[in-house]
Design a protein around this motif. Structure first.
Motif, PDB file in Angstrom:
ATOM      1  N   GLY A   1       0.951  -1.191   0.075  1.00  0.00           N
ATOM      2  CA  GLY A   1       0.035   0.054   0.018  1.00  0.00           C
ATOM      3  C   GLY A   1       0.912   1.414   0.173  1.00  0.00           C
ATOM      4  N   GLY A   2       0.640   2.063   0.900  1.00  0.00           N
ATOM      5  CA  GLY A   2       1.300   3.230   1.122  1.00  0.00           C
ATOM      6  C   GLY A   2       2.649   3.441   1.957  1.00  0.00           C
ATOM      7  N   MET A   3       3.063   1.938   1.997  1.00  0.00           N
ATOM      8  CA  MET A   3       4.465   1.870   2.931  1.00  0.00           C
ATOM      9  C   MET A   3       5.533   2.754   2.602  1.00  0.00           C
ATOM     10  SD  MET A   3       5.198   0.465   5.583  1.00  0.00           S
ATOM     11  CE  MET A   3       4.623  -0.947   6.168  1.00  0.00           C
ATOM     12  N   ASP A   4       5.712   3.027   1.269  1.00  0.00           N
ATOM     13  CA  ASP A   4       6.757   3.935   0.700  1.00  0.00           C
ATOM     14  C   ASP A   4       6.885   5.295   1.657  1.00  0.00           C
ATOM     15  OD1 ASP A   4       4.657   4.492  -0.669  1.00  0.00           O
ATOM     16  OD2 ASP A   4       5.955   5.377  -2.049  1.00  0.00           O
ATOM     17  N   MET A   5       5.715   5.827   1.753  1.00  0.00           N
ATOM     18  CA  MET A   5       5.675   7.222   2.481  1.00  0.00           C
ATOM     19  C   MET A   5       5.666   6.970   3.989  1.00  0.00           C
ATOM     20  SD  MET A   5       6.031   9.312   0.130  1.00  0.00           S
ATOM     21  CE  MET A   5       5.740   9.435  -1.627  1.00  0.00           C
ATOM     22  N   SER A   6       4.828   6.012   4.429  1.00  0.00           N
ATOM     23  CA  SER A   6       4.811   5.699   5.971  1.00  0.00           C
ATOM     24  C   SER A   6       6.250   5.348   6.364  1.00  0.00           C
ATOM     25  CB  SER A   6       3.911   4.396   6.214  1.00  0.00           C
ATOM     26  OG  SER A   6       2.704   4.595   5.822  1.00  0.00           O
ATOM     27  N   GLU A   7       7.076   4.718   5.831  1.00  0.00           N
ATOM     28  CA  GLU A   7       8.310   4.483   6.345  1.00  0.00           C
ATOM     29  C   GLU A   7       9.163   5.700   6.309  1.00  0.00           C
ATOM     30  OE1 GLU A   7       9.660   1.162   3.838  1.00  0.00           O
ATOM     31  OE2 GLU A   7      10.508   2.320   2.621  1.00  0.00           O
ATOM     32  N   GLN A   8       8.835   6.812   5.572  1.00  0.00           N
ATOM     33  CA  GLN A   8       9.744   8.146   5.659  1.00  0.00           C
ATOM     34  C   GLN A   8       9.140   8.990   6.606  1.00  0.00           C
ATOM     35  OE1 GLN A   8      10.119  10.223   1.801  1.00  0.00           O
ATOM     36  NE2 GLN A   8       9.708   8.331   0.698  1.00  0.00           N
ATOM     37  N   PHE A   9       7.759   8.904   6.595  1.00  0.00           N
ATOM     38  CA  PHE A   9       6.877  10.033   7.672  1.00  0.00           C
ATOM     39  C   PHE A   9       6.403   9.352   8.982  1.00  0.00           C
ATOM     40  CE2 PHE A   9       5.813  11.614   3.272  1.00  0.00           C
ATOM     41  CZ  PHE A   9       6.784  12.432   3.125  1.00  0.00           C
TER      42      PHE A   9
ATOM     43  N   ASP B   1       1.954  17.199  13.140  1.00  0.00           N
ATOM     44  CA  ASP B   1       0.966  17.000  12.328  1.00  0.00           C
ATOM     45  C   ASP B   1       1.368  17.359  10.749  1.00  0.00           C
ATOM     46  OD1 ASP B   1      -0.941  16.443  14.117  1.00  0.00           O
ATOM     47  OD2 ASP B   1      -1.163  18.452  14.867  1.00  0.00           O
ATOM     48  N   LEU B   2       2.530  17.249  10.697  1.00  0.00           N
ATOM     49  CA  LEU B   2       3.112  17.796   9.191  1.00  0.00           C
ATOM     50  C   LEU B   2       2.619  16.972   8.076  1.00  0.00           C
ATOM     51  CD1 LEU B   2       6.632  18.909  10.074  1.00  0.00           C
ATOM     52  CD2 LEU B   2       4.743  20.335   9.408  1.00  0.00           C
ATOM     53  N   ARG B   3       2.504  15.450   8.367  1.00  0.00           N
ATOM     54  CA  ARG B   3       2.230  14.400   7.359  1.00  0.00           C
ATOM     55  C   ARG B   3       1.365  13.879   7.735  1.00  0.00           C
ATOM     56  NH1 ARG B   3       5.457  15.746   3.148  1.00  0.00           N
ATOM     57  NH2 ARG B   3       7.639  16.377   3.634  1.00  0.00           N
ATOM     58  N   ASN B   4       0.123  14.477   8.460  1.00  0.00           N
ATOM     59  CA  ASN B   4      -1.084  13.564   8.597  1.00  0.00           C
ATOM     60  C   ASN B   4      -1.695  13.112   7.491  1.00  0.00           C
ATOM     61  OD1 ASN B   4      -0.687  14.095  11.193  1.00  0.00           O
ATOM     62  ND2 ASN B   4      -2.395  15.353  11.539  1.00  0.00           N
ATOM     63  N   ASP B   5      -1.691  13.848   6.157  1.00  0.00           N
ATOM     64  CA  ASP B   5      -2.548  13.252   4.918  1.00  0.00           C
ATOM     65  C   ASP B   5      -2.039  11.806   4.701  1.00  0.00           C
ATOM     66  OD1 ASP B   5      -3.446  15.668   4.739  1.00  0.00           O
ATOM     67  OD2 ASP B   5      -2.621  16.316   3.129  1.00  0.00           O
ATOM     68  N   TYR B   6      -0.626  11.398   4.922  1.00  0.00           N
ATOM     69  CA  TYR B   6      -0.162  10.128   4.393  1.00  0.00           C
ATOM     70  C   TYR B   6      -0.746   9.135   5.613  1.00  0.00           C
ATOM     71  CZ  TYR B   6       2.482  12.394   0.682  1.00  0.00           C
ATOM     72  OH  TYR B   6       2.777  12.628  -0.547  1.00  0.00           O
ATOM     73  N   ILE B   7      -1.336   9.383   6.746  1.00  0.00           N
ATOM     74  CA  ILE B   7      -1.762   8.394   7.550  1.00  0.00           C
ATOM     75  C   ILE B   7      -2.952   7.527   6.869  1.00  0.00           C
ATOM     76  CG2 ILE B   7      -2.825   7.696   9.740  1.00  0.00           C
ATOM     77  CD1 ILE B   7      -1.373  10.340  10.672  1.00  0.00           C
ATOM     78  N   SER B   8      -3.571   8.377   6.254  1.00  0.00           N
ATOM     79  CA  SER B   8      -4.754   7.586   5.632  1.00  0.00           C
ATOM     80  C   SER B   8      -4.418   7.019   4.284  1.00  0.00           C
ATOM     81  CB  SER B   8      -6.116   8.529   5.522  1.00  0.00           C
ATOM     82  OG  SER B   8      -5.774   9.871   4.745  1.00  0.00           O
TER      83      SER B   8
ATOM     84  N   HIS C   1      -1.834   5.060   4.011  1.00  0.00           N
ATOM     85  CA  HIS C   1      -1.079   3.820   4.296  1.00  0.00           C
ATOM     86  C   HIS C   1      -1.523   2.587   4.088  1.00  0.00           C
ATOM     87  CE1 HIS C   1       1.383   1.305   6.769  1.00  0.00           C
ATOM     88  NE2 HIS C   1       0.470   0.565   7.181  1.00  0.00           N
ATOM     89  N   ASP C   2      -3.007   2.343   4.156  1.00  0.00           N
ATOM     90  CA  ASP C   2      -3.237   0.958   4.202  1.00  0.00           C
ATOM     91  C   ASP C   2      -3.634   0.674   2.586  1.00  0.00           C
ATOM     92  OD1 ASP C   2      -5.937   2.735   4.509  1.00  0.00           O
ATOM     93  OD2 ASP C   2      -6.739   1.072   3.693  1.00  0.00           O
ATOM     94  N   CYS C   3      -3.699  -0.659   2.306  1.00  0.00           N
ATOM     95  CA  CYS C   3      -3.663  -1.335   1.182  1.00  0.00           C
ATOM     96  C   CYS C   3      -4.969  -0.734   0.174  1.00  0.00           C
ATOM     97  CB  CYS C   3      -4.042  -2.714   1.117  1.00  0.00           C
ATOM     98  SG  CYS C   3      -2.516  -3.548   1.924  1.00  0.00           S
TER      99      CYS C   3
ATOM    100  N   THR D   1      -9.310  -8.118   6.483  1.00  0.00           N
ATOM    101  CA  THR D   1      -8.581  -7.365   7.556  1.00  0.00           C
ATOM    102  C   THR D   1      -8.105  -6.151   6.885  1.00  0.00           C
ATOM    103  OG1 THR D   1      -6.595  -7.536   9.106  1.00  0.00           O
ATOM    104  CG2 THR D   1      -6.299  -8.484   6.998  1.00  0.00           C
ATOM    105  N   GLY D   2      -8.479  -5.031   7.540  1.00  0.00           N
ATOM    106  CA  GLY D   2      -8.032  -3.661   7.118  1.00  0.00           C
ATOM    107  C   GLY D   2      -6.703  -3.172   7.265  1.00  0.00           C
ATOM    108  N   LEU D   3      -5.940  -3.990   8.399  1.00  0.00           N
ATOM    109  CA  LEU D   3      -4.677  -3.425   8.666  1.00  0.00           C
ATOM    110  C   LEU D   3      -3.707  -4.692   8.669  1.00  0.00           C
ATOM    111  CD1 LEU D   3      -5.330  -0.356  11.003  1.00  0.00           C
ATOM    112  CD2 LEU D   3      -4.395  -0.356   8.824  1.00  0.00           C
ATOM    113  N   GLY D   4      -4.436  -5.862   9.001  1.00  0.00           N
ATOM    114  CA  GLY D   4      -3.526  -7.023   9.257  1.00  0.00           C
ATOM    115  C   GLY D   4      -3.128  -7.112  10.692  1.00  0.00           C
ATOM    116  N   CYS D   5      -1.953  -7.858  11.076  1.00  0.00           N
ATOM    117  CA  CYS D   5      -1.668  -7.655  12.311  1.00  0.00           C
ATOM    118  C   CYS D   5      -0.634  -6.355  12.856  1.00  0.00           C
ATOM    119  CB  CYS D   5      -0.439  -8.724  12.681  1.00  0.00           C
ATOM    120  SG  CYS D   5      -1.538 -10.306  12.775  1.00  0.00           S
TER     121      CYS D   5
END
Lengths: 82, 739
Positions: free
Chosen positions: B108-116, B124-131, B133-135, B492-496
């Motif tokens: 999913g959006g892990m490339d950005m999650s692992e940066q931010f 709160d700078l990168r909150n847009d990327y939290i949503s 993250h998931d597949c 599963t939305g997020l898995g483990c």
């Protein structure tokens, strides 16, 4: 070293029902004996690097080293860098 | 055999080309795309990879996505490949609005999650990327770039994900739900994956050598590929010609280990066998196999055994094109399907690069691209963690009269058992008499004693979610008397997420040394479904959907369709999500959790579904509909199909006053029921809604706490419509009836 390793094996692999006394120094850790599997071997490889600075490149090397706690202790004593 | 399905468009982006022409040229020239890392930010420069030759910013620019708008590499590559497929198939906006979109990913959006991630936690700078993250977010972002599809789903079964998206799309066509499906997936390289695979010690520091005696692991790749598949009737009506055929498909579970394949390749053998039977072909009809062939000692040996078992001494030409693309993990199924279609079109054999030494007890791959016989039917293998094995049979489009798919009337299916562990008393129906009501914004599950289900040895690596999922699955299976369900399908939305968080935290704050394999292995979304298969030795169909709040819905829809089609007779369907304090904090920032009056919970719910009625049935399901960004017309149509109901089980309080309600309450005002006040909010809470409604119908008792304040009591408890709404755009309607 043998006692230390037993403690670490139990901790790293989360062997809740095992005490250090349960682990025979010379019994195989994998297959029979403790019944560990390939993922446990990988976890032990991470532990060896983190705790003793021993880097294993190939999981097949692990097979030899993790034959028993005695073999493992000897290997750690000979190869540790920290 | 079953009727073949037409493929009318394809699109591909990978390290060997940004479209199918470039891909073909690289394949014909024997030019690999595997090289040193260029774009991925990682300390592990020693590993060669198959990177798409564009930076993420370049991709966004090319697609005209304005700076400042959140973008993830998975989404951007997906958009690029999807556009090609839509264009080739000449799908108009109207066509797309009638088509299903099924996309596969694991990162999913892990490339950005692992940066931010450090930003997520501290500012709160990168909150847009939290949503992002998931597949499911990747799928929606990819779909929305081109306008609405009729339904969207996200498949996540590790390295067989895209193959399973193709299978799910084909089942959608065969069941008559839609006439067109757009299927495939997208997956970008991440530090998360690279370190995860490194912790399993299956990465090669040299270019990979599938099926070679000296093979020492895989090279990770990335890319995206989509296909437009449709019924013959639809293609005729639209006046489009097929570019290839999907002749058959199979999925089976090896049920051996979470990350290793069995020595005899049982799952692979079963999936290939099923695909051939589905296509009505014999092994001798297959002219080429695009093997999974990752280059790891374990896969290539196991897959060789499986192929030799099925094909005997008469092995067709075999190669692994991962020697060109690297292992594109979740998307390898659609990337390699495109490669197979190119091989069929151009009548050549994609070679196996880097092969020099015959492996003992293994197959000999092709190194000469000239086929001895014309290519008519080819087999494409994709295998994933947990032994999730899928095979597709592809063919040439020049069959003159492709028969129409017969219309299958929908018939009820039956819920024969249910079990839950949640914020109510676990594995119990105590909530019906004495529900526990919470004031806190976040409550964790009330766990049961797992010792009766698992020995300490078995559970040593398992997080809580895996234990809950196994306990509810085994409870449901025992209650229904089914030992080996034909299908195990999980949402599963997020898995483990606890494991994902663990590895992400390690990478962001401790660096790329000493990564442990267990969190990575369990971060894979299909680890839950695989665990149940391995524990129960069930070799049947296995799938996992990770599609936000509609994850359980996708799983239920898949089971519903396959039960209708007669592909399966029993299915274990589950919805499983956990929540950590840290991730709860992040999801409060996105506005999903932490809202006034809302309780965030955790879900583990399992149910057995049966195609046939029996004394065990708690209730029957008579309709399952999913719609994405539906028009008023679509919703009116669904409401007409549903007819009058005794009560509507609503997804949230706000829904009670939504304009949609008038559609479903036109004849007589039905009672309104709720369940999240009892079970809490989580990505798979809808499973608990179905669970609660099934219990109400079965017991013919309505707990007071389920009645929405101000609603009348239902006059009778015979027909309950359970509605789900995700993000105000994704809807599911499931009609449960008293049995």
């Amino acid at each position: 070293m043998i006692q230390e390793l037993k403690g670490k094996i139990i901790e790293v692999l989360n062997l809740e029902d095992v005490t250090p006394e349960d682990i025979d120094n010379d019994a195989p850790l994998f297959g029979e004996g403790l019944g560990l599997d390939s993922i446990d071997a990988l976890e032990l490889i991470v532990m060896m690097e983190k705790e003793y600075g021993i880097k294993l490149k190939n999981p097949a090397e692990g097979k030899e080293i993790f034959k028993s706690v005695s073999v493992m202790a000897q290997y750690v004593n000979e190869h540790r860098t920290k | 055999m079953n009727e073949p399905i037409l493929i009318t468009g394809m699109g591909i982006v990978s390290t060997i080309g940004l479209n199918s022409d470039e891909t073909l040229a690289s394949l014909r020239a024997g030019k690999t795309g595997i090289s040193a890392i260029r774009f991925l930010k990682t300390a592990h420069q020693e590993f060669p990879v198959g990177e798409v030759a564009m930076s993420t910013d370049e991709m966004a620019k090319r697609l005209g996505i304005p700076e400042g708008q959140p973008r993830t590499r998975t989404q951007l590559m997906g958009i690029m490949a999807l556009g090609q497929a839509l264009e080739q198939a000449q799908l108009t906006l109207e066509d797309r609005a009638q088509a299903a979109f099924i996309s596969a990913t694991t990162v999913g959006g892990m490339d950005m999650s692992e940066q931010f991630y450090p930003d997520f936690l501290s500012n709160d700078l990168r909150n847009d990327y939290i949503s992002q993250h998931d597949c499911g977010a990747s799928t929606e972002g990819t779909a929305d770039y081109y306008g609405p599809f009729a339904s969207v789903s996200t498949l996540s079964t590790a390295c067989s994900s895209a193959a399973n998206a193709i299978i799910n799309g084909a089942n959608i066509l065969r069941s008559g739900r839609h006439e067109i499906a757009v299927v495939g997936g997208s997956e970008c390289l991440t530090k998360f994956h690279l370190n995860g695979f490194n912790s399993l010690m299956i990465l090669d520091e040299e270019p990979c050598r599938p099926f070679d005696k000296t093979r020492a692991g895989l090279n990770l790749g990335e890319g995206a590929a989509y296909l437009v598949i449709e019924t013959a009737a639809s293609a005729r009506r639209r006046g489009v010609k097929p570019i290839g055929l999907l002749e058959g498909y199979g999925n089976a579970c090896d049920a051996y280990h979470q990350t290793a394949s069995s020595p005899d390749g049982e799952g692979a053998f079963l999936s290939m066998k099923e695909a051939l039977a589905d296509a009505g072909l014999n092994p001798s009809d297959i002219d080429y196999i695009n093997a999974h062939g990752t280059g790891t000692p374990n896969n290539d040996s196991s897959e060789s055994q499986a192929m030799m078992r099925l094909f005997g001494d008469d092995l067709p030409p075999i190669s692994s094109t991962k020697s060109f693309t690297g292992h594109t993990t979740s998307v390898s199924g659609s990337i390699e399907t495109v490669i197979c279609l190119l091989a069929l079109q151009e009548q050549f054999l994609p070679v196996n690069l880097g092969w020099k030494h015959q492996m003992p007890d293994g197959i000999t791959p092709v190194t000469d691209s000239t086929p001895r016989h014309p290519l008519r039917h080819v087999l494409c293998n994709s295998f994933g963690f947990g032994g999730n094995d899928s095979s597709l049979v592809l063919g040439r489009p020049d069959i003159l009269d492709i028969p129409d798919i017969p219309v299958i009337p929908e018939t009820p299916i039956f819920i024969t058992s249910v079990a839950q562990i949640s914020i109510q008393e676990g594995l119990s129906e105590a909530w019906m008499e004495a529900p526990i009501l919470y004031e806190e914004p976040f409550v964790r599950s009330r766990d049961v004693d797992f010792k009766q289900w698992l020995s300490p040895g078995e559970s040593r690596r398992m997080g809580k979610l895996l234990k809950r999922a196994l306990a509810t699955s085994l409870t449901a299976m025992r209650a229904s008397g089914v030992e080996h369900p034909d299908a195990i399908i999980t949402g599963t939305g997020l898995g483990c997420i606890e494991n994902t968080e663990n590895l992400l935290t390690h990478l962001c704050f401790e660096g790329e040394e000493n990564c442990k394999p267990t969190p990575f292995m369990q971060s894979t979304h299909n680890t839950i479904s695989s665990l149940v298969s391995i524990h129960t030795q069930s070799h049947g169909y296995n799938a996992t959907y990770a599609h936000k709040e509609a994850s359980f819905d996708c799983a239920l829809e898949d089971a519903w369709m396959q039960l209708q089609l007669g592909r399966i007779h029993t299915a274990l369907v589950g919805g499983h999500d956990e929540m950590t304090p840290q991730y709860f904090g992040l999801l409060c920032k996105t506005g999903y959790l932490g809202n006034p009056g809302q309780v965030a919970g955790e879900t583990a719910v399992s149910m057995m579904l049966d195609a046939k009625p029996s004394d065990k049935a708690l209730c029957q399901i008579t309709l399952v509909r999913r719609c994405y960004r539906p028009s008023l017309d679509t919703l009116t149509q669904v409401a007409a199909e549903v007819g009058a109901v005794d009560a509507i089980v609503i997804p949230n309080i706000g829904f009670a006053s939504s304009p949609l309600m008038s559609l479903f309450a036109s004849t007589a005002a039905p009672a309104l029921l709720q369940y999240k006040n009892l079970f809490g909010e989580s990505y798979t809470a809808y499973g608990l809604g179905i669970y609660a409604a099934a219990q109400v119908l079965s017991h013919q008792t309505l707990p007071d706490a389920m009645l929405l304040p101000g609603s009348s009591r239902p006059a009778k408890l015979q027909r309950l419509l359970v509605v789900n709404e995700s993000g105000g755009k994704d809807f599911t309607f499931t009609l449960l009836e008293q049995h």
